[in-house]
Motif scaffolding. Structure first.
Motif, short mmCIF file in Angstrom:
data_model
loop_
_atom_site.label_atom_id
_atom_site.label_comp_id
_atom_site.label_asym_id
_atom_site.label_seq_id
_atom_site.Cartn_x
_atom_site.Cartn_y
_atom_site.Cartn_z
N VAL A 159 46.06 37.97 67.97
CA VAL A 159 46.21 36.48 68.69
C VAL A 159 47.46 37.10 69.57
O VAL A 159 48.29 37.76 69.63
CB VAL A 159 46.75 35.68 67.60
N MET A 160 46.96 36.78 70.94
CA MET A 160 47.63 37.13 72.20
C MET A 160 48.92 35.87 72.61
O MET A 160 48.47 34.74 72.51
CB MET A 160 47.03 37.43 73.39
N THR A 161 50.07 36.58 72.74
CA THR A 161 51.08 35.68 73.10
C THR A 161 51.44 36.11 74.73
O THR A 161 51.46 37.08 75.23
CB THR A 161 52.28 35.76 72.29
N GLY A 162 52.19 34.73 75.31
CA GLY A 162 52.57 34.88 76.66
C GLY A 162 53.32 33.73 76.93
O GLY A 162 53.27 32.57 76.30
N PRO A 193 50.73 39.06 66.01
CA PRO A 193 50.84 38.76 67.38
C PRO A 193 51.23 39.85 68.29
O PRO A 193 52.19 40.46 68.22
CB PRO A 193 51.85 37.66 67.48
N VAL A 194 50.22 40.00 69.62
CA VAL A 194 50.55 40.89 70.55
C VAL A 194 50.76 40.43 71.91
O VAL A 194 50.28 39.29 72.43
CB VAL A 194 49.43 41.84 70.40
N TYR A 195 51.67 40.96 72.66
CA TYR A 195 52.14 40.43 73.97
C TYR A 195 50.88 40.56 74.89
O TYR A 195 50.31 41.73 75.07
CB TYR A 195 53.41 41.15 74.41
N VAL A 196 50.57 39.55 75.58
CA VAL A 196 49.18 39.57 76.48
C VAL A 196 49.46 40.79 77.46
O VAL A 196 48.42 41.27 77.96
CB VAL A 196 48.95 38.20 77.12
N ALA A 197 50.89 40.88 78.04
CA ALA A 197 51.05 41.94 79.13
C ALA A 197 50.75 43.33 78.71
O ALA A 197 50.38 44.18 79.22
CB ALA A 197 52.26 41.70 79.69
N ASP A 198 50.86 43.40 77.20
CA ASP A 198 50.87 44.87 76.66
C ASP A 198 49.17 45.02 76.53
O ASP A 198 48.85 46.38 76.83
CB ASP A 198 51.22 44.98 75.44
#
Length: 318
Positions: A159-162, A193-198
């Motif tokens: 799941v992507m976060t930003g 959760p993974v940072y969308v920019a990464d």
């Protein structure tokens, strides 16, 4: 970046290039010196989305659902990225049509034009045998792409976060508003959760030739939380208290069935299906580490969300 590093022959076409992940992929590729085409059914939106950056992508009109419009958009490209996603079905826009048929058509067209690389954005947990129509379509789409374009990169983010996501920003807002926060089930689902920019940076490195030998990547953040732990950690960073209440998945499904009738559904049954199962990168799958990326945790995103709340900023996301 040195202007001498620009190479007009390094062309990448990104479908879904104005979306949450897609626009960040476009920006990272531009920063790496690629010439980028943002393929969209509404090309007039492209300059609006990228108005804050110096180098602009080329706006190309193309509909991934219309195989006849794909060819001209990708001709001459070194790589093609499919970042198109669908969470709620509408008319001809079905999960099967978007995630399987259209993805396969785009991959086949890329193969026929001797394009070097194809990147399919999927998701952790995609499973062609799933009972969920959405999860099953994502899994079938992966297989269709691999058959049409052998050696394609399959990218599965958690799941992507930003700062402008529909996940973490919603939780932050609701924790501040609600006296009691409803859990999905008992809150035991594990998330990474993974940072969308990464994720965007990782995709740009794949296209830039930073890896060999692997075709399937799973991208997760630095920490694994249960959903309950995630809510408590967010509350801690907000310096507030959250009271949690378990809510059966059957109740969530009934609620989502109603909200899906709204123009912009706040929650869908497919999102509920995703919350029934762990969303964690496989231990043996290559990920951000193999691309020399140090993943960022949710604290950075929460900090930006809070800064924007305080100052009412409308600045472009990173």
């Amino acid at each position: 970046m040195d202007p001498d590093d620009l190479n007009p022959e390094r062309i990448v076409t990104v479908f879904g290039g104005t979306g949450f992940l897609g626009r960040r992929i476009v920006k990272r590729l531009l920063e790496r010196g690629f010439t980028v085409r943002a393929a969209s059914r509404h090309p007039a939106r492209v300059p609006l989305v990228f108005s804050s950056i110096t180098r602009m992508p080329e706006a190309v009109e193309a509909d991934i659902l219309d195989a006849s419009s794909i060819g001209s958009a990708i001709t001459g490209s070194q790589a093609v990225v499919n970042a198109v996603s669908l969470y709620v079905e509408h008319g001809v826009q079905t999960f099967e049509r978007v995630h399987v048929k259209a993805a396969a058509d785009l991959a086949a067209a890329s193969r026929d034009r001797a394009i070097d690389q194809f990147v399919q954005i999927s998701g952790i947990g995609s499973d062609p045998q799933s009972d969920s129509n959405y999860i099953r379509a994502r899994g079938r789409g992966e297989g269709a792409v691999e058959s049409a374009f052998p050696g394609a990169f399959i990218v599965r983010p958690a799941v992507m976060t930003g700062p402008d996501d529909a996940f973490l920003t919603t939780i932050v807002r609701m924790i501040r508003l609600l006296p009691v926060y409803p859990l999905f089930g008992d809150g035991g689902t594990r998330l990474q959760p993974v940072y969308v920019a990464d994720v965007a940076e990782a995709v740009s490195r794949l296209i830039d030739g930073r890896t060999q030998g692997s075709s399937i990547f799973e991208f997760g953040g630095p920490r694994i939380y249960t959903y309950k732990e995630l809510l408590r950690e967010i509350a801690r960073q907000l310096d507030t208290h959250v009271k949690l209440m378990p809510v059966p998945f059957a109740v969530w499904n009934a609620l989502a069935g109603v909200t899906e009738l709204l123009p912009a559904a706040p929650i869908t049954r497919n999102q509920i299906d995703l919350m029934r199962q762990d969303n964690v990168a496989a231990i043996d799958a290559p990920g951000l580490k193999e691309l020399d990326i140090e993943p960022r945790d949710i604290d950075e995103v929460i900090r930006v969300i809070e800064q924007r709340r305080r100052v009412g900023s409308l600045s472009s996301p990173a």
